[in-house]
Design a protein around this motif. Structure first.
Motif, PDB file in Angstrom:
ATOM      1  N   ARG A  41     -26.256  36.244  -6.639  1.00 27.49           N
ATOM      2  CA  ARG A  41     -26.103  34.802  -6.440  1.00 27.49           C
ATOM      3  C   ARG A  41     -25.324  34.208  -7.604  1.00 27.49           C
ATOM      4  NH1 ARG A  41     -31.233  31.552  -5.666  1.00 27.49           N
ATOM      5  NH2 ARG A  41     -29.853  30.181  -4.473  1.00 27.49           N
ATOM      6  N   ARG A  54     -14.231  30.576  -4.680  1.00 29.36           N
ATOM      7  CA  ARG A  54     -13.675  31.539  -3.716  1.00 29.36           C
ATOM      8  C   ARG A  54     -13.397  32.881  -4.395  1.00 29.36           C
ATOM      9  NH1 ARG A  54     -11.633  26.677  -1.755  1.00 29.36           N
ATOM     10  NH2 ARG A  54      -9.786  26.738  -3.095  1.00 29.36           N
ATOM     11  N   ALA A  57     -16.674  34.618  -4.797  1.00 25.13           N
ATOM     12  CA  ALA A  57     -17.166  35.128  -3.520  1.00 25.13           C
ATOM     13  C   ALA A  57     -16.657  36.534  -3.220  1.00 25.13           C
ATOM     14  CB  ALA A  57     -16.774  34.176  -2.393  1.00 25.13           C
ATOM     15  N   SER A  58     -15.593  36.950  -3.897  1.00 25.74           N
ATOM     16  CA  SER A  58     -15.066  38.301  -3.671  1.00 25.74           C
ATOM     17  C   SER A  58     -15.976  39.369  -4.264  1.00 25.74           C
ATOM     18  CB  SER A  58     -13.658  38.427  -4.267  1.00 25.74           C
ATOM     19  OG  SER A  58     -13.702  38.342  -5.692  1.00 25.74           O
ATOM     20  N   THR A  62     -23.611  35.525  -2.507  1.00 28.55           N
ATOM     21  CA  THR A  62     -23.524  34.114  -2.155  1.00 28.55           C
ATOM     22  C   THR A  62     -23.048  33.325  -3.376  1.00 28.55           C
ATOM     23  OG1 THR A  62     -25.841  33.679  -2.751  1.00 28.55           O
ATOM     24  CG2 THR A  62     -25.382  34.236  -0.450  1.00 28.55           C
ATOM     25  N   VAL A  63     -22.261  32.298  -3.123  1.00 27.51           N
ATOM     26  CA  VAL A  63     -21.780  31.406  -4.176  1.00 27.51           C
ATOM     27  C   VAL A  63     -22.070  29.977  -3.745  1.00 27.51           C
ATOM     28  CG1 VAL A  63     -19.816  30.628  -5.551  1.00 27.51           C
ATOM     29  CG2 VAL A  63     -19.917  33.003  -4.762  1.00 27.51           C
ATOM     30  N   THR A  80     -11.710  26.642   2.285  1.00 25.85           N
ATOM     31  CA  THR A  80     -12.519  27.855   2.243  1.00 25.85           C
ATOM     32  C   THR A  80     -12.725  28.434   3.638  1.00 25.85           C
ATOM     33  OG1 THR A  80     -13.676  27.020   0.289  1.00 25.85           O
ATOM     34  CG2 THR A  80     -14.719  28.827   1.482  1.00 25.85           C
ATOM     35  N   ALA A  84     -16.372  33.122   4.429  1.00 25.92           N
ATOM     36  CA  ALA A  84     -16.610  33.433   3.020  1.00 25.92           C
ATOM     37  C   ALA A  84     -18.035  33.040   2.626  1.00 25.92           C
ATOM     38  CB  ALA A  84     -15.600  32.702   2.142  1.00 25.92           C
ATOM     39  N   PRO A  85     -18.682  33.798   1.751  1.00 27.09           N
ATOM     40  CA  PRO A  85     -20.058  33.495   1.336  1.00 27.09           C
ATOM     41  C   PRO A  85     -20.113  32.404   0.274  1.00 27.09           C
ATOM     42  CG  PRO A  85     -19.334  35.469   0.226  1.00 27.09           C
ATOM     43  CD  PRO A  85     -18.200  35.058   1.146  1.00 27.09           C
ATOM     44  N   ALA A  86     -19.410  31.301   0.520  1.00 30.76           N
ATOM     45  CA  ALA A  86     -19.348  30.203  -0.453  1.00 30.76           C
ATOM     46  C   ALA A  86     -19.663  28.890   0.248  1.00 30.76           C
ATOM     47  CB  ALA A  86     -17.962  30.133  -1.095  1.00 30.76           C
TER      48      ALA A  86
END
Length: 218
Positions: A41, A54, A57-58, A62-63, A80, A84-86
């Motif tokens: 996280r 972003r 997130a790579s 999670t961001v 975004t 993406a997990p942001a």
């Protein structure tokens, strides 16, 4: 020097009005190199248009980005990829951060908008054991010593602006449209405050009128 440098700075501001580039984004890759390859996280405080979130997130599960400006948060969401997990939210970083802990907390050109000691204490409380805090900030130059150091960055600053814009006029990047505020603390003040709130933190002046702070929670 103390009378000449303000004139140089004004000329530099005029140059960058037509050849803008994001000094803060210059340090994003530097931040990533200070972090583990895989993160569970991450929290980006003052996330702006989401460029750093972003990138985080790579390598993060999670961001979460938080920023006080609704307009720039909307822009971050637009830019975004929904996959993406942001995520991004409008809020006060000292009051509205979702409960941690976070393995990584980043804060770029934002901490001078907040009470410095309170912000560092808040970040420490949200950071997981073994986690990393990285701050890139701005400071108020003092006569002579800081001005002499910062003057070294002027030729490099102009060269970077020219290279990034290929010598042409350019619009301001989305990341540079958020509200700004001048720094009020000197670098010496920042060092003292950081060592009080985060013993063992490492601080350095950097190119382009920035400083970095890195702290690992044991």
């Amino acid at each position: 020097m103390t009378t000449l440098l303000p004139r140089i700075m004004r000329a530099l501001e005029q140059f960058h009005a037509t050849h803008p580039w994001d000094h803060n984004a210059h340090y994003h890759r530097w931040i990533l190199r200070r972090l583990p390859r895989r993160i569970n996280r991450a929290l980006d405080v003052g996330s702006g248009s989401g460029d750093l979130a972003r990138l985080l997130a790579s390598q993060a599960g999670t961001v979460h980005g938080i920023d006080a400006d609704p307009t720039i948060v909307d822009r971050a969401r637009e830019l975004t990829d929904p996959a993406a997990p942001a995520t991004f939210a409008v809020g006060d970083a000292l009051k509205d951060v979702p409960p941690g802990p976070y393995d990584v907390i980043t804060c770029v050109a934002t901490i001078h908008h907040m009470p410095f000691g309170d912000a560092l204490t808040c970040f420490r409380q949200h950071l997981a054991p073994g986690g990393t805090l990285v701050v890139v900030g701005v400071y108020r130059p003092q006569p002579r010593s800081d001005y002499l150091i910062d003057a070294v960055a002027i030729p490099a600053n102009v060269a970077m602006a020219w290279i990034k814009n290929k010598g042409r006029r350019a619009p301001r990047p989305a990341s540079m449209t958020a509200p700004t505020r001048p720094a009020t603390m000197t670098f010496a003040d920042i060092v003292r405050g950081a060592h009080e709130a985060l013993p063992g933190s490492r601080l350095r002046r950097r190119l382009f009128w920035r400083y970095t702070l890195v702290w690992h929670r044991h």
